[in-house]
Scaffold this motif. Sequence first.
Motif, PDB file in Angstrom:
ATOM      1  N   GLY A 137      62.788  93.471  99.947  1.00 20.19           N
ATOM      2  CA  GLY A 137      62.428  92.084 100.185  1.00 20.19           C
ATOM      3  C   GLY A 137      62.059  91.849 101.645  1.00 20.19           C
ATOM      4  O   GLY A 137      61.842  92.776 102.412  1.00 20.19           O
ATOM      5  N   PRO A 138      62.036  90.578 102.052  1.00 18.92           N
ATOM      6  CA  PRO A 138      61.595  90.257 103.421  1.00 18.92           C
ATOM      7  C   PRO A 138      62.697  90.363 104.467  1.00 18.92           C
ATOM      8  O   PRO A 138      62.433  90.167 105.642  1.00 18.92           O
ATOM      9  N   ALA A 139      63.923  90.639 104.068  1.00 22.92           N
ATOM     10  CA  ALA A 139      65.033  90.653 105.023  1.00 22.92           C
ATOM     11  C   ALA A 139      64.842  91.762 106.054  1.00 22.92           C
ATOM     12  O   ALA A 139      64.423  92.868 105.717  1.00 22.92           O
ATOM     13  N   PRO A 140      65.164  91.495 107.296  1.00 21.98           N
ATOM     14  CA  PRO A 140      64.979  92.508 108.349  1.00 21.98           C
ATOM     15  C   PRO A 140      66.009  93.628 108.248  1.00 21.98           C
ATOM     16  O   PRO A 140      67.139  93.421 107.799  1.00 21.98           O
ATOM     17  N   LEU A 141      65.610  94.814 108.694  1.00 22.50           N
ATOM     18  CA  LEU A 141      66.532  95.938 108.764  1.00 22.50           C
ATOM     19  C   LEU A 141      67.400  95.773 110.003  1.00 22.50           C
ATOM     20  O   LEU A 141      66.902  95.689 111.118  1.00 22.50           O
ATOM     21  N   ARG A 142      68.726  95.777 109.805  1.00 19.73           N
ATOM     22  CA  ARG A 142      69.645  95.552 110.923  1.00 19.73           C
ATOM     23  C   ARG A 142      70.268  96.832 111.466  1.00 19.73           C
ATOM     24  O   ARG A 142      70.589  96.910 112.653  1.00 19.73           O
ATOM     25  N   ALA A 143      70.488  97.837 110.585  1.00 23.81           N
ATOM     26  CA  ALA A 143      71.134  99.067 111.060  1.00 23.81           C
ATOM     27  C   ALA A 143      70.967 100.160 110.016  1.00 23.81           C
ATOM     28  O   ALA A 143      70.708  99.894 108.837  1.00 23.81           O
ATOM     29  N   VAL A 144      71.133 101.401 110.470  1.00 23.29           N
ATOM     30  CA  VAL A 144      71.081 102.581 109.596  1.00 23.29           C
ATOM     31  C   VAL A 144      72.324 103.418 109.878  1.00 23.29           C
ATOM     32  O   VAL A 144      72.710 103.603 111.038  1.00 23.29           O
ATOM     33  N   ALA A 145      72.957 103.915 108.820  1.00 24.25           N
ATOM     34  CA  ALA A 145      74.073 104.851 108.985  1.00 24.25           C
ATOM     35  C   ALA A 145      73.719 106.153 108.285  1.00 24.25           C
ATOM     36  O   ALA A 145      73.204 106.156 107.159  1.00 24.25           O
ATOM     37  N   LEU A 146      74.007 107.247 108.962  1.00 20.62           N
ATOM     38  CA  LEU A 146      73.590 108.573 108.516  1.00 20.62           C
ATOM     39  C   LEU A 146      74.819 109.447 108.342  1.00 20.62           C
ATOM     40  O   LEU A 146      75.648 109.551 109.243  1.00 20.62           O
ATOM     41  N   GLY A 147      74.949 110.085 107.172  1.00 20.76           N
ATOM     42  CA  GLY A 147      76.032 111.017 106.923  1.00 20.76           C
ATOM     43  C   GLY A 147      75.517 112.447 106.921  1.00 20.76           C
ATOM     44  O   GLY A 147      74.520 112.747 106.262  1.00 20.76           O
ATOM     45  N   LEU A 148      76.180 113.324 107.672  1.00 17.85           N
ATOM     46  CA  LEU A 148      75.766 114.721 107.775  1.00 17.85           C
ATOM     47  C   LEU A 148      76.942 115.643 107.439  1.00 17.85           C
ATOM     48  O   LEU A 148      78.072 115.392 107.858  1.00 17.85           O
ATOM     49  N   PRO A 149      76.682 116.749 106.723  1.00 15.01           N
ATOM     50  CA  PRO A 149      77.761 117.631 106.260  1.00 15.01           C
ATOM     51  C   PRO A 149      78.115 118.714 107.272  1.00 15.01           C
ATOM     52  O   PRO A 149      77.992 119.915 106.992  1.00 15.01           O
ATOM     53  N   ALA A 150      78.572 118.295 108.441  1.00 15.85           N
ATOM     54  CA  ALA A 150      78.887 119.254 109.492  1.00 15.85           C
ATOM     55  C   ALA A 150      79.769 118.588 110.532  1.00 15.85           C
ATOM     56  O   ALA A 150      79.782 117.355 110.649  1.00 15.85           O
ATOM     57  N   GLY A 191      69.603  89.909 106.616  1.00 15.34           N
ATOM     58  CA  GLY A 191      69.276  91.292 106.935  1.00 15.34           C
ATOM     59  C   GLY A 191      69.852  92.276 105.940  1.00 15.34           C
ATOM     60  O   GLY A 191      70.718  91.942 105.132  1.00 15.34           O
ATOM     61  N   VAL A 192      69.339  93.498 105.999  1.00 17.53           N
ATOM     62  CA  VAL A 192      69.828  94.578 105.163  1.00 17.53           C
ATOM     63  C   VAL A 192      70.161  95.771 106.056  1.00 17.53           C
ATOM     64  O   VAL A 192      69.787  95.818 107.231  1.00 17.53           O
ATOM     65  N   VAL A 193      70.879  96.713 105.479  1.00 14.18           N
ATOM     66  CA  VAL A 193      71.188  97.966 106.176  1.00 14.18           C
ATOM     67  C   VAL A 193      70.782  99.125 105.272  1.00 14.18           C
ATOM     68  O   VAL A 193      70.668  98.975 104.049  1.00 14.18           O
ATOM     69  N   TYR A 194      70.562 100.265 105.885  1.00 14.25           N
ATOM     70  CA  TYR A 194      70.264 101.491 105.140  1.00 14.25           C
ATOM     71  C   TYR A 194      71.429 102.464 105.275  1.00 14.25           C
ATOM     72  O   TYR A 194      72.019 102.603 106.357  1.00 14.25           O
ATOM     73  N   GLY A 195      71.722 103.131 104.188  1.00 10.05           N
ATOM     74  CA  GLY A 195      72.660 104.235 104.210  1.00 10.05           C
ATOM     75  C   GLY A 195      71.943 105.497 103.775  1.00 10.05           C
ATOM     76  O   GLY A 195      71.144 105.465 102.831  1.00 10.05           O
ATOM     77  N   ILE A 196      72.191 106.614 104.466  1.00  9.23           N
ATOM     78  CA  ILE A 196      71.557 107.890 104.135  1.00  9.23           C
ATOM     79  C   ILE A 196      72.636 108.965 104.107  1.00  9.23           C
ATOM     80  O   ILE A 196      73.422 109.088 105.050  1.00  9.23           O
ATOM     81  N   ASP A 197      72.663 109.725 103.033  1.00  8.02           N
ATOM     82  CA  ASP A 197      73.623 110.819 102.891  1.00  8.02           C
ATOM     83  C   ASP A 197      72.860 112.121 102.716  1.00  8.02           C
ATOM     84  O   ASP A 197      72.200 112.322 101.697  1.00  8.02           O
ATOM     85  N   PHE A 198      72.943 112.985 103.718  1.00  8.01           N
ATOM     86  CA  PHE A 198      72.308 114.298 103.628  1.00  8.01           C
ATOM     87  C   PHE A 198      73.318 115.335 103.164  1.00  8.01           C
ATOM     88  O   PHE A 198      74.459 115.366 103.638  1.00  8.01           O
ATOM     89  N   GLY A 199      72.887 116.193 102.238  1.00 11.37           N
ATOM     90  CA  GLY A 199      73.682 117.336 101.827  1.00 11.37           C
ATOM     91  C   GLY A 199      72.860 118.598 101.967  1.00 11.37           C
ATOM     92  O   GLY A 199      71.708 118.566 102.405  1.00 11.37           O
ATOM     93  N   HIS A 200      73.444 119.727 101.595  1.00 14.91           N
ATOM     94  CA  HIS A 200      72.711 120.990 101.677  1.00 14.91           C
ATOM     95  C   HIS A 200      71.638 121.080 100.588  1.00 14.91           C
ATOM     96  O   HIS A 200      70.683 121.846 100.729  1.00 14.91           O
ATOM     97  N   SER A 201      71.797 120.296  99.536  1.00 12.68           N
ATOM     98  CA  SER A 201      70.815 120.364  98.443  1.00 12.68           C
ATOM     99  C   SER A 201      70.411 118.988  97.946  1.00 12.68           C
ATOM    100  O   SER A 201      69.965 118.835  96.820  1.00 12.68           O
ATOM    101  N   HIS A 202      70.579 117.954  98.774  1.00 14.39           N
ATOM    102  CA  HIS A 202      70.155 116.619  98.349  1.00 14.39           C
ATOM    103  C   HIS A 202      70.002 115.703  99.554  1.00 14.39           C
ATOM    104  O   HIS A 202      70.523 115.985 100.641  1.00 14.39           O
ATOM    105  N   VAL A 203      69.316 114.599  99.333  1.00 13.72           N
ATOM    106  CA  VAL A 203      69.372 113.458 100.231  1.00 13.72           C
ATOM    107  C   VAL A 203      69.443 112.220  99.348  1.00 13.72           C
ATOM    108  O   VAL A 203      68.688 112.083  98.385  1.00 13.72           O
ATOM    109  N   ALA A 204      70.397 111.360  99.639  1.00  9.62           N
ATOM    110  CA  ALA A 204      70.552 110.110  98.898  1.00  9.62           C
ATOM    111  C   ALA A 204      70.386 108.953  99.871  1.00  9.62           C
ATOM    112  O   ALA A 204      70.857 109.023 101.017  1.00  9.62           O
TER     113      ALA A 204
END
Length: 383
Positions: A138-151, A84-97
């Motif tokens: 790839g074919p690996a399943p998505l196992r989890a997502v983590a989200l970062g927020l600036p607040a 499996g794989v995981v996703y990381g997301i980082d939100f800012g006031h002027s970007h998303v990574a």
Amino acid sequence: MPVSDLDAAPGSTSSLRAANQRRLLDVLRGGTDAFTQAELSRATGLAPATVSNIVRELAAQGLVDSAPGSGRRGSSVRLSQSAGVVYGIDFGHSHVAVAVGDLSGSVLAERRHTGDAGVDHRAALELARGLLADLDTGPAPLRAVALGLPAPMAGDVITSASIFPGWEDVNARAATEEVFGAPAHVENDANLGALAEHRGGAGRGHDSSVFVKTSSGVGAGIILGNELFHGAQGTAGEIGHLTLDEQGPPCRCGKRGCLEAYTATPFVRQKLAGQLPGADDVDGVVAAARSGNVAALRALEEAGMHLGRGLAGVVNLLNPAIVVVGGDMARAGDLLLEPVRIGLRRHALDPVATTPVLRSELGGRASLVGAVLLAAERTPLVV
């Protein structure tokens, strides 16, 4: 000397086996390289025969890959990417990574979009999903997502519209799970930066540290006893809203004279308005300062001195082993950090006034790397 398998966990044989599997998987998750079975035996305290049996069971489940080595105990073992794989997301006031990582927390691929991502939470999450779709997972399943927020976060909810518009009163975890169809974890972006620097950046090797992110806002993540410290309501580390002067400039939180109003990027740009044409961002200010522009140097110095003053209260209270400065402003390096150190020495008690203040090793990626780590570490590999 290996502990007895009977000491690993109480209960039935099946619960003992699951506990031993988790113990071994935790070791694999904490490393970036493969381990030999002999190394796993030493690291887990499990008998070599037990390790061999667990590796065989986990390989059959597709959780680990085992490659031949010198003898059975010399074979190399690592977490399987097919697990499996995981996703990381980082939100800012002027970007998303965004990033895709494996279950050890290593980043496999990442992408960054510059632009406002905070106008509406639904549009922001769809933007992130589109960016992630462009990365080959790839074919690996998505196992989890983590989200970062600036607040500041109260549980999974941002309660202040003024600090990060478009997300107020939204259950960010539930909204993320709805978009991605996987378990989600939500965290303040500075906390994620602290986690990343502690595990693989300037804070590694220290059981306590403070990570300060100074960009369009200012916040801190606190590591105590090798763990993130959240506080009773989850808002520990909001140093950007320490009051330096009740009659000072207004802050976007609605109060006046906050540390953020003196140290964040809008402060520096405002100080240089009309004095430094073309320096519309931090990189322009830093370039001007390095070329000797007095106004740019003075603006960075003033911001650093104020930040050092704010950090003095933090180190007086917590006495961390190290302070790590990240975010956009950290790109100024010692042009900012040396005034921070001076401000710290001036306002902190003598025993802690020389607390090391270092630049982030992970730079603008710290919160994103932390998001991948968090998603991986909160993904159970054995039920």
